[in-house]
Design a protein around this motif. Sequence first.
Motif, short mmCIF file in Angstrom:
data_model
loop_
_atom_site.label_atom_id
_atom_site.label_comp_id
_atom_site.label_asym_id
_atom_site.label_seq_id
_atom_site.Cartn_x
_atom_site.Cartn_y
_atom_site.Cartn_z
N ASP A 199 0.75 -1.36 -0.10
CA ASP A 199 -0.10 0.07 0.05
C ASP A 199 0.90 1.25 -0.09
OD1 ASP A 199 -2.33 -1.72 0.03
OD2 ASP A 199 -2.63 -1.25 2.21
N ARG A 200 0.59 2.38 -0.68
CA ARG A 200 1.45 3.56 -0.85
C ARG A 200 0.21 4.67 -0.58
NH1 ARG A 200 6.36 2.79 -4.25
NH2 ARG A 200 7.03 4.43 -3.11
N LYS A 201 0.86 5.79 -0.09
CA LYS A 201 -0.01 6.88 0.02
C LYS A 201 0.95 8.30 -0.34
CE LYS A 201 -2.95 9.52 3.14
NZ LYS A 201 -3.61 9.52 4.45
N PHE A 202 0.61 8.81 -1.19
CA PHE A 202 1.38 9.94 -1.62
C PHE A 202 0.63 11.20 -1.33
CE2 PHE A 202 2.81 6.67 -4.86
CZ PHE A 202 4.08 6.52 -4.55
N GLU A 203 1.44 12.51 -1.33
CA GLU A 203 0.66 13.51 -1.23
C GLU A 203 1.43 14.41 -2.23
OE1 GLU A 203 0.44 17.51 1.82
OE2 GLU A 203 1.09 15.41 2.69
N ALA A 204 0.53 15.37 -3.10
CA ALA A 204 1.01 16.10 -4.10
C ALA A 204 1.06 17.56 -3.42
CB ALA A 204 0.12 16.10 -5.21
N VAL A 205 2.32 18.17 -3.74
CA VAL A 205 2.57 19.52 -3.25
C VAL A 205 2.46 20.55 -4.17
CG1 VAL A 205 3.98 20.96 -1.66
CG2 VAL A 205 4.10 18.47 -1.21
N PHE A 206 1.70 21.75 -4.04
CA PHE A 206 1.46 22.65 -4.92
C PHE A 206 1.49 24.08 -4.20
CE2 PHE A 206 -1.69 19.29 -6.26
CZ PHE A 206 -1.36 19.40 -7.50
N ILE A 207 2.05 24.92 -4.93
CA ILE A 207 2.32 26.05 -4.38
C ILE A 207 1.66 27.25 -5.37
CG2 ILE A 207 4.32 25.62 -2.85
CD1 ILE A 207 6.10 27.22 -5.06
N SER A 208 1.54 28.43 -4.84
CA SER A 208 1.02 29.83 -5.65
C SER A 208 2.17 29.80 -6.79
CB SER A 208 0.93 30.88 -4.91
OG SER A 208 0.70 32.05 -5.42
N SER A 209 1.71 30.35 -7.94
CA SER A 209 2.57 30.55 -9.02
C SER A 209 3.63 31.66 -8.69
CB SER A 209 1.86 30.88 -10.33
OG SER A 209 1.15 29.73 -10.81
N ASP A 210 3.05 32.57 -7.88
CA ASP A 210 3.58 33.91 -7.49
C ASP A 210 4.75 33.61 -6.22
OD1 ASP A 210 1.93 35.21 -9.12
OD2 ASP A 210 0.69 35.71 -7.40
N ALA A 211 4.78 32.32 -5.66
CA ALA A 211 5.82 31.85 -4.67
C ALA A 211 7.14 31.89 -5.13
CB ALA A 211 5.14 30.78 -3.97
N ALA A 212 7.94 32.52 -4.31
CA ALA A 212 9.47 32.61 -4.78
C ALA A 212 10.27 31.58 -4.02
CB ALA A 212 9.99 34.08 -4.45
N VAL A 213 9.86 31.05 -3.02
CA VAL A 213 10.39 30.08 -2.23
C VAL A 213 9.64 28.72 -2.07
CG1 VAL A 213 11.35 29.46 -0.01
CG2 VAL A 213 11.45 31.63 -0.92
N LEU A 214 10.51 27.57 -2.52
CA LEU A 214 9.75 26.37 -2.54
C LEU A 214 9.79 25.80 -1.10
CD1 LEU A 214 11.32 24.24 -5.25
CD2 LEU A 214 9.24 25.79 -5.19
N PRO A 215 8.40 25.22 -0.64
CA PRO A 215 8.39 24.70 0.94
C PRO A 215 9.18 23.45 0.93
CG PRO A 215 6.31 24.15 -0.55
CD PRO A 215 7.22 24.86 -1.28
N GLU A 216 9.54 23.20 2.30
CA GLU A 216 10.61 22.14 2.53
C GLU A 216 9.81 20.85 2.40
OE1 GLU A 216 13.68 22.02 3.38
OE2 GLU A 216 13.75 24.04 2.51
N PRO A 217 10.13 19.70 2.01
CA PRO A 217 9.55 18.35 2.00
C PRO A 217 8.91 18.02 3.41
CG PRO A 217 11.58 18.23 1.36
CD PRO A 217 11.40 19.42 1.61
#
Length: 67
Positions: free
Chosen positions: A49-67
Amino acid sequence: SLNGSGTYTHGSNVTVTATPAAGFRFVRWIEGGAEVSASSSFTFSIHADRKFEAVFISSDAAVLPEP
């Protein structure tokens, strides 16, 4: 939107796809807090069994969130 969820046979190759809504961009797939792919379309073999989460950010965001 996300595509690829469901029930699959052990050993099958499965592709999950994340498509961002307007104004957002895809960042990564994570599983258990760890990044597993930075591609919006990700293929893997099913061995448990696998469970993934897709991470999206605003197109305006300059910094990517940490995993």
